[in-house]
Scaffold this motif. Structure first.
Motif: not given
Length: 413
Positions: A89-94
């Protein structure tokens, strides 16, 4: 296509562990494998995720899943990895190093499925990354597609911008998927996501294992407590309230009464929300007391009840929220406690909103329809299904008006 569908059935059995396709699943998968666009409407628990996961495995390239649910992406990806699939997944938490590792896998063609938040997908960096994916994109699935509807209860403005995918990836099939959309919302999804050339698959809305009940609000806390102790002691469930303050108040009340309960609303810190959601997914017998900020995309099969302590704003919202109960097909309850004070409060909130007059009229109509549902004397399931354009020939026998018919009299005399 016969060979592809045989492969789809093998994938269904060998990877996902199901014997046969249900409802429109096989038709949707065949259409997507053939490169077609579609709007896919399936009730909660109907298996719509398989409609894009299996074609993504059958077509060359990486399947991109657009999801608004950052808090759930990690769980969804973890579940796919346990099945042996290559998912990220790609989101702002990575953190930055993790993001670069995922991007490298996309460029190398080393993924089956990539989950992306809509805000992240629309960034130039992400669109360029997808252009560079080795083998291209197998498909693009836009999950929770009702978020595109400006009349909907989960409207997300960034969803409107996803129309850019029609031009940017014109050769890639796009599936818009949702569990809840009336006729007006379906038309808006097709228009806003530019799916007019695709097919529309609408599965039946009936969830016969859910028992629908409505009670008049008198003393809501004791009423809820009696319902839980008498029928759902030790069961997992969701209690919906209208305000953040109310969720915390009810969660504290249930905890004091010996029922494991946690609040969930948008005012809590991100880490607290994540922790409460994770506990709900993993623990048995936990009750979440929430605003509508909780629930979309929740994949917990053994939710035995959904209770509303305040009147929902629309039948569409009510159907979606109650649909989170009984995803395992076993008996579950949808219990609604309402009073006319709820209607007054919702009308005051509507009058004080910044929405234009047209939107306020639509919201008022939705509220009137919801109130009408609460006060019917006929089969509730027939009324609910009729709202979504589906007719149930006979009363269901599994709602309060069927099991305990209200006394009626001729009021014209």
């Amino acid at each position: 296509m016969v060979l592809a569908m045989r492969s789809a059935l093998e994938i269904l059995r060998d990877i996902f562990g199901y014997r046969e396709f249900r409802g429109d699943q096989a038709a949707v998968i065949e259409h997507a494998v053939g490169g077609g666009d579609a709007l896919v409407l399936m009730p909660t628990g109907g298996g719509k995720s398989l409609c894009y996961q299996i074609p993504a495995l059958l077509r060359p390239g990486v399947g991109v899943v657009v999801s608004p649910l950052i808090a759930l992406m990690q769980d969804q990806v973890a579940a796919l990895r346990q099945l042996g699939l290559r998912a990220e997944f790609l989101n702002s938490t990575l953190p930055l190093d993790e993001m670069r590792r995922v991007e490298a896998r996309v460029r190398a063609g080393d993924l089956d499925l990539l989950y992306v938040a809509p805000e992240r997908l629309l960034q130039d960096r992400t669109l360029a990354l997808l252009d560079e994916a080795a083998g291209g994109l197998s498909l693009i699935a836009i999950d929770e597609a009702h978020c595109v509807s400006q009349w909907g209860h989960d409207f997300r403005p960034e969803y409107l911008q996803l129309a850019v995918l029609a031009d940017r990836f014109a050769a890639t099939p796009r599936l818009a998927c949702t569990a809840t959309a009336d006729g007006r919302t379906r038309e808006e999804i097709v228009e806003k996501l530019r799916l007019s050339g695709g097919r529309v698959f609408v599965s039946g809305f009936d969830r016969p294992n859910i028992r629908y009940r409505v009670v008049r609000k008198e003393a809501p806390k004791p009423q809820l407590l009696r319902f839980l102790r008498a029928e759902h002691a030790g069961h997992a469930g969701i209690v919906y309230c209208l305000s953040r303050r109310r969720t915390e108040e009810i969660a504290a009340f249930l905890s004091d009464e010996g029922i494991a309960a946690l609040p969930y609303h948008a005012g809590l810190g991100a880490e607290t929300r994540r922790r409460h959601q994770e506990r709900f997914l993993r623990e048995d017998g936990l009750v979440i007391v929430a605003t509508i900020a909780f629930g979309m995309g929740i994949d917990k099969p053994d939710v035995r009840f959904v209770a509303h302590l305040d009147l929902p704003k629309s039948l569409e919202a009510y159907y979606q929220e109650t649909g989170r109960a009984g995803r395992d097909g076993l008996p579950a309850d949808a219990w609604l406690c309402y009073g006319l004070q709820d209607v007054v409060l919702l009308r005051q909130m509507l009058a004080g909103s910044e929405a234009d007059a047209r939107h306020q009229r639509r919201e008022q109509q939705s509220l009137d329809t919801m109130l009408g549902y609460c006060e019917v004397v006929e089969c509730r399931r027939q009324v609910l299904l009729r709202y979504f354009g589906e007719e149930l020939p006979e009363p269901c026998g599994n709602c309060d008006t069927c099991l305990d018919p209200p006394a009626i009299f001729d009021g014209t005399e």
